[in-house]
Motif scaffolding. Structure first.
Motif: not given
Length: 118
Positions: A2-3, A92-97, A29-33, A108-109
């Protein structure tokens, strides 16, 4: 794989607002959080906000009442609305799936920098 493409960071004065976006190349939506984390210079990465697959949001005490996490499943994007920003929000803010329900993968982004001036 996933990018994740993050955007929305920048320089803002204290009291201002920013909205971070994290666009995924696959259904989120396929990720738990999913969530946002941040890392300030010289500090460890810390949790900012998380959102479960079922829609439950959780926030760090330092951002409660100021930040809002949300998602748009149609465009596979996670958001972080940040209001009343403070200099201590600089990081620095990172998104996470977290944990794909099919293969438990986590992503991670690349990070987007937020600087809040006083």
């Amino acid at each position: 794989q996933v990018q994740l493409a993050e955007s929305g960071g920048g320089l803002v004065q204290a009291g201002g607002s920013l909205r971070l976006s994290c666009a995924a190349s696959r259904s989120i939506f396929r990720f738990i959080a999913m969530g946002w984390y941040r890392q300030a210079p010289g500090k460890q990465r810390e949790l900012v906000a998380t959102l479960t697959r079922g829609g439950t949001a959780n926030y760090a005490d330092s951002v409660k009442g100021r930040f809002t996490i949300s998602r748009d499943n149609v465009v596979n994007t996670l958001y972080l609305q940040m209001n009343s920003l403070k200099p201590e929000d600089t990081a620095v803010y990172y998104c996470n799936l977290d944990q794909d329900i099919y293969d438990r993968s986590t992503y991670w982004g690349q990070g987007t920098k937020v600087t809040v001036s006083s």
